[in-house]
Design a protein around this motif. Structure first.
Motif, mmCIF file in Angstrom:
data_model
loop_
_atom_site.group_PDB
_atom_site.id
_atom_site.type_symbol
_atom_site.label_atom_id
_atom_site.label_comp_id
_atom_site.label_asym_id
_atom_site.label_seq_id
_atom_site.Cartn_x
_atom_site.Cartn_y
_atom_site.Cartn_z
ATOM 1 N N LEU A 191 -4.224 2.651 9.998
ATOM 2 C CA LEU A 191 -5.412 2.075 10.645
ATOM 3 C C LEU A 191 -6.674 2.856 10.303
ATOM 4 N N TYR A 192 -6.547 4.168 10.192
ATOM 5 C CA TYR A 192 -7.696 4.983 9.790
ATOM 6 C C TYR A 192 -8.202 4.549 8.414
ATOM 7 N N TYR A 193 -7.282 4.416 7.467
ATOM 8 C CA TYR A 193 -7.673 3.982 6.125
ATOM 9 C C TYR A 193 -8.303 2.591 6.144
ATOM 10 N N ARG A 219 -15.539 -0.239 7.115
ATOM 11 C CA ARG A 219 -16.895 0.265 7.374
ATOM 12 C C ARG A 219 -17.556 0.897 6.166
ATOM 13 N N GLY A 220 -16.753 1.492 5.312
ATOM 14 C CA GLY A 220 -17.288 2.323 4.252
ATOM 15 C C GLY A 220 -17.641 1.586 2.989
ATOM 16 N N ARG A 221 -18.309 2.314 2.166
ATOM 17 C CA ARG A 221 -18.682 1.772 0.866
ATOM 18 C C ARG A 221 -18.193 2.683 -0.254
ATOM 19 N N ARG A 222 -17.278 3.605 0.077
ATOM 20 C CA ARG A 222 -16.761 4.519 -0.932
ATOM 21 C C ARG A 222 -15.894 3.742 -1.915
ATOM 22 N N PRO A 223 -16.144 3.892 -3.198
ATOM 23 C CA PRO A 223 -15.401 3.105 -4.186
ATOM 24 C C PRO A 223 -13.922 3.496 -4.307
ATOM 25 N N ASP A 224 -13.539 4.680 -3.819
ATOM 26 C CA ASP A 224 -12.148 5.113 -3.945
ATOM 27 C C ASP A 224 -11.268 4.633 -2.784
ATOM 28 N N LEU A 225 -11.853 4.118 -1.718
ATOM 29 C CA LEU A 225 -11.063 3.724 -0.547
ATOM 30 C C LEU A 225 -10.071 2.582 -0.798
ATOM 31 N N PRO A 226 -10.419 1.552 -1.556
ATOM 32 C CA PRO A 226 -9.419 0.490 -1.766
ATOM 33 C C PRO A 226 -8.141 0.996 -2.436
ATOM 34 N N PHE A 249 -4.399 1.287 -0.784
ATOM 35 C CA PHE A 249 -3.259 0.653 -1.446
ATOM 36 C C PHE A 249 -2.142 1.658 -1.698
ATOM 37 N N ARG A 250 -2.488 2.825 -2.205
ATOM 38 C CA ARG A 250 -1.476 3.858 -2.462
ATOM 39 C C ARG A 250 -0.799 4.300 -1.165
ATOM 40 N N PHE A 251 -1.583 4.452 -0.105
ATOM 41 C CA PHE A 251 -0.970 4.845 1.164
ATOM 42 C C PHE A 251 -0.068 3.741 1.694
ATOM 43 N N THR A 283 3.326 4.324 0.297
ATOM 44 C CA THR A 283 3.935 5.486 0.945
ATOM 45 C C THR A 283 4.311 5.157 2.383
ATOM 46 N N TYR A 284 3.439 4.436 3.061
ATOM 47 C CA TYR A 284 3.655 4.017 4.444
ATOM 48 C C TYR A 284 4.971 3.255 4.582
ATOM 49 N N LEU A 285 5.174 2.302 3.715
ATOM 50 C CA LEU A 285 6.378 1.483 3.780
ATOM 51 C C LEU A 285 7.631 2.320 3.540
ATOM 52 N N MET A 286 7.563 3.201 2.542
ATOM 53 C CA MET A 286 8.713 4.049 2.244
ATOM 54 C C MET A 286 9.038 4.963 3.429
#
Length: 95
Positions: A52-54, A60-67, A71-73, A76-79
């Motif tokens: 939920l944090y991500y 809210r954010g505009r950081r280009p690395d967040l998507p 996705f990567r998390f 990991t989350y599912l695993m």
């Protein structure tokens, strides 16, 4: 076409938030139905909080690395969620 192309990025971000809320509720069902115990519940709550944090940062954010980080998390989350379910199964002390 993908959702951002057909409906735009703001709509896509909203859908990500809504689906994540449904995901959080769904991941609590194994505990609520008695299929798992506290190990799974604690793991699910911790993983859901981080996810939920991500997602909210992505909303809210505009950081280009967040998507891609989100996705990567999600992978990991599912695993880790399935690993917690297995651990809980083997360490669950039923009366």
């Amino acid at each position: 076409p993908m959702l951002p192309v057909t409906h735009g990025i703001p709509y896509t971000r909203l859908q990500i938030v809504l689906y994540t809320i449904l995901l959080v509720l769904t991941t609590l069902l194994p505990y609520l139905t008695g299929m798992s115990g506290f190990i799974y519940l604690a793991s699910a709550l911790a993983l859901n909080g981080r996810f939920l944090y991500y997602v909210l940062a992505l909303q809210r954010g505009r950081r280009p690395d967040l998507p891609i980080r989100t996705f990567r998390f999600s992978i990991t989350y599912l695993m880790l969620l399935f690993a917690a379910l297995i651990l809980d199964h083997y360490f669950l002390f039923k009366e």
